[in-house]
Scaffold this motif. Structure first.
Motif, PDB file in Angstrom:
ATOM      1  N   THR A  52       0.859  -1.186   0.000  1.00 33.71           N
ATOM      2  CA  THR A  52       0.000   0.000   0.000  1.00 33.71           C
ATOM      3  C   THR A  52       0.895   1.235   0.000  1.00 33.71           C
ATOM      4  N   PRO A  53       0.375   2.387  -0.410  1.00 35.73           N
ATOM      5  CA  PRO A  53       1.181   3.610  -0.394  1.00 35.73           C
ATOM      6  C   PRO A  53       1.754   3.944   0.976  1.00 35.73           C
ATOM      7  N   ALA A  54       1.092   3.482   2.026  1.00 38.82           N
ATOM      8  CA  ALA A  54       1.611   3.742   3.373  1.00 38.82           C
ATOM      9  C   ALA A  54       2.978   3.105   3.593  1.00 38.82           C
ATOM     10  N   VAL A  61       5.487   3.314   1.716  1.00 43.07           N
ATOM     11  CA  VAL A  61       6.573   4.165   1.212  1.00 43.07           C
ATOM     12  C   VAL A  61       7.358   4.777   2.367  1.00 43.07           C
ATOM     13  N   ARG A 118      13.805   9.523  -2.829  1.00 46.18           N
ATOM     14  CA  ARG A 118      12.456  10.050  -3.081  1.00 46.18           C
ATOM     15  C   ARG A 118      12.157  10.127  -4.578  1.00 46.18           C
ATOM     16  N   ALA A 138       9.424   7.868  -6.482  1.00 43.10           N
ATOM     17  CA  ALA A 138       8.350   8.562  -7.191  1.00 43.10           C
ATOM     18  C   ALA A 138       8.211   8.032  -8.614  1.00 43.10           C
ATOM     19  N   LEU A 142       6.196   4.966  -8.434  1.00 39.89           N
ATOM     20  CA  LEU A 142       4.807   5.232  -8.065  1.00 39.89           C
ATOM     21  C   LEU A 142       3.990   5.710  -9.259  1.00 39.89           C
ATOM     22  N   GLU A 178      -0.042   6.143  -8.849  1.00 43.41           N
ATOM     23  CA  GLU A 178      -0.062   6.867  -7.573  1.00 43.41           C
ATOM     24  C   GLU A 178       0.552   8.256  -7.778  1.00 43.41           C
ATOM     25  N   GLU A 220      -0.432  11.374  -6.917  1.00 42.47           N
ATOM     26  CA  GLU A 220      -0.363  12.312  -5.788  1.00 42.47           C
ATOM     27  C   GLU A 220       0.783  11.968  -4.858  1.00 42.47           C
ATOM     28  N   GLU A 221       0.947  10.679  -4.579  1.00 38.71           N
ATOM     29  CA  GLU A 221       2.044  10.254  -3.703  1.00 38.71           C
ATOM     30  C   GLU A 221       3.385  10.549  -4.359  1.00 38.71           C
ATOM     31  N   LYS A 259       4.126  14.246  -4.189  1.00 34.14           N
ATOM     32  CA  LYS A 259       4.491  14.603  -2.817  1.00 34.14           C
ATOM     33  C   LYS A 259       5.982  14.332  -2.569  1.00 34.14           C
ATOM     34  N   LEU A 260       6.458  13.168  -3.012  1.00 29.44           N
ATOM     35  CA  LEU A 260       7.869  12.829  -2.806  1.00 29.44           C
ATOM     36  C   LEU A 260       8.791  13.764  -3.588  1.00 29.44           C
TER      37      LEU A 260
END
Length: 390
Positions: free
Chosen positions: A157-159, A161, A180, A184, A187, A192, A194-195, A198-199
Motif C-alpha cells: 500500500t502507499p503507506a 513508502v 524520493r 516517485a 509510483l 499513484e 499524488e504520492e 508529494k515525494l
C-alpha cells in the motif's frame, strides 16, 4: 551447454546496448559511492519470506549483479543443470512485453516471486498484467524495483513508502533526494500520482536546484498529458544543467505533443548529435522529423535505426514501413514500394502493419507513372498509418 551460455550472455549485453528503456537512478553521488539500498534491490529482497528461496525467482537484467551475490540461496530452486543468472534474466526479459510469453515461462518454472528491477518503461505490459491478475500481489516497492508474490500475500500500500524512506534518514542528503525521486518514478507507473508528486516536492524542498526531481516531475506531468506543465518543468531542470539529456527528452516530447515540431526537432538534433547510436534517441528523432515533414532527415535516421537493429539480428519490418512512408512523402515511390515489399517478408509484423503495407503497395501500383519520377505520392493519400510509435 557452454556455447548456449555464451550466446545468452551476449544477448543480455545486446539488450542492454539497445537501450531497453531501462532507467538508471539519478544520483548526486557517483554510482560507485552510492549505497546498496540505491543501487540494488536489497531493501525489497531482504523482506522476502525465506521459504520463497525454495522456488524459482523471476528477475530482470538490472538485478543480475545483486542476484549473483545471493545466487547460492536461489540457484537450487531451478534444478539441474543450474542455469547462470544471466541466462535466466535473458529468458525473463524476453517476456517483459508479452504477458502471454511470460505465462509460458511461468508454466516452465512456476515462479514463487518476481523481482522487476530497472526502468518500469521496459516492463510496463508485464507490470500492468501482474497488477490486474488475481494470482499475484505487489508486495514490495523500493527505489530500484518491484516485487510480486503469489496470492495470498500481503499487498503493498502507499503507506509502505514511509517505511522504505525511513531507511535513508541516516544517509546523505544526496541519497535522501535520490531515494524520493527514484521511488516517485515507480509510483507513477502504479498510478499513484499524488504520492509521487508529494515525494518530488519533498526532494525539491531539500534542494530547489535538484534537476533530477524537476525532470521526474516533468515526466509525471507528461504521463498525465499536461504537456504545457511538462514543458515548463523540464525547462526548469534545464536552468540548472542545460545539457541534461533526460530533461531535454521530456522537453522534446512536450514540444511534439504541443504541435511545436520545429522546436522539438531542434532538441532532438542535439540529442542525436550527442548519442548517434542510442536507440531511444533515434526513435524520438525519427518521430519528430516525420511530424516536422523533414523527410530526408527522417530517412537518414530510419536507415541508421534499421542498420543498428540488423546488427543485433532484431526484426526491422515495422521500421521499413516507416521508411517506406518517408520515401513516398518525398516522391520516391520506387524506394517506398521496395521498403513495403521488404517489410512484408518480416514474420513479426502485426496484422495491421501487414494490411497497411499491402494497401500502400496497391495504391502505388495503381499509379505506375509515379515510379518514373512523377509527382510526389502524397502521404495523405495513403491509408492512416499505423501509429508512429518509435
Amino acid at each position: 551447454m557452454q556455447s548456449l551460455r555464451s550466446l545468452l550472455f551476449i544477448l543480455a549485453i545486446v539488450l542492454i546496448a539497445l537501450g531497453g528503456g531501462y532507467w538508471l537512478n539519478s544520483m548526486i553521488l557517483p554510482p560507485e559511492q552510492a549505497s546498496p539500498e540505491l543501487q540494488t534491490p536489497k531493501l525489497s529482497m531482504e523482506q522476502l519470506d525465506p521459504g520463497l528461496r525454495s522456488k524459482p525467482l523471476f528477475f530482470t537484467l538490472p538485478a543480475v549483479p545483486y542476484i549473483k551475490e545471493q545466487w547460492q540461496q536461489w540457484s537450487g530452486a531451478f534444478g539441474l543443470p543450474v542455469p547462470l543468472p544471466e541466462e535466466i534474466a535473458v529468458q525473463c526479459d524476453a517476456t517483459l512485453q508479452s504477458p502471454a510469453d511470460w505465462r509460458a515461462l511461468d508454466r516452465k518454472w512456476h515462479f514463487g516471486a518476481l523481482l522487476l528491477a530497472g526502468d518500469p518503461a521496459g516492463f510496463r505490459p508485464l507490470l500492468d498484467h501482474l497488477r490486474n491478475s488475481p494470482d499475484w500481489k505487489l508486495t514490495r516497492l523500493d527505489p530500484t524495483s518491484f516485487v510480486f508474490e503469489r496470492s495470498p500475500a500481503r499487498a503493498w500500500t502507499p503507506a509502505d513508502v514511509a517505511k522504505v524512506l525511513a531507511v535513508f534518514q541516516t544517509h546523505s542528503l544526496g541519497e535522501q533526494k535520490s531515494a524520493r525521486t527514484s521511488t516517485a518514478h515507480r509510483l507513477v507507473y502504479l498510478g499513484e500520482m499524488e504520492e509521487a508528486q508529494k515525494l518530488l516536492k519533498e526532494a525539491l524542498q531539500m534542494d530547489a536546484k535538484y534537476k533530477e526531481a524537476w525532470t521526474e516531475l516533468a515526466q509525471l506531468h507528461g504521463m498525465q498529458h499536461h504537456w504545457q506543465e511538462a514543458l515548463v518543468t523540464a525547462e526548469r531542470a534545464l536552468e540548472f544543467d542545460g545539457r541534461y539529456r533526460p530533461a531535454q527528452k521530456v522537453q522534446a516530447h512536450a514540444y511534439y505533443a504541443l504541435g511545436q515540431y520545429g522546436k522539438a526537432l531542434e532538441v532532438t538534433r542535439v540529442l542525436y548529435e550527442a548519442a548517434p547510436a542510442d536507440a531511444p534517441t533515434l526513435m524520438l528523432h525519427a518521430k519528430v522529423a516525420h511530424a516536422a515533414h523533414v523527410y530526408m532527415e527522417e530517412i537518414e535516421i530510419l536507415q541508421r535505426m534499421i542498420s543498428l537493429l540488423q546488427g543485433y539480428s532484431q526484426p526491422v519490418g515495422a521500421w521499413q514501413i516507416y521508411l517506406g512512408q518517408a520515401y513516398s512523402a518525398t516522391g520516391n515511390t520506387f524506394m517506398a514500394a521496395d521498403q513495403f515489399k521488404i517489410a512484408l517478408k518480416d514474420p513479426t509484423l502485426s496484422e495491421a502493419q501487414r494490411t497497411f503495407s499491402q494497401k500502400a503497395l496497391e495504391r502505388i501500383e495503381l499509379k505506375p507513372d509515379l515510379l518514373d519520377g512523377g509527382p510526389a505520392f502524397p502521404q495523405s493519400s495513403l491509408l492512416d498509418a499505423p501509429e508512429y510509435h518509435p
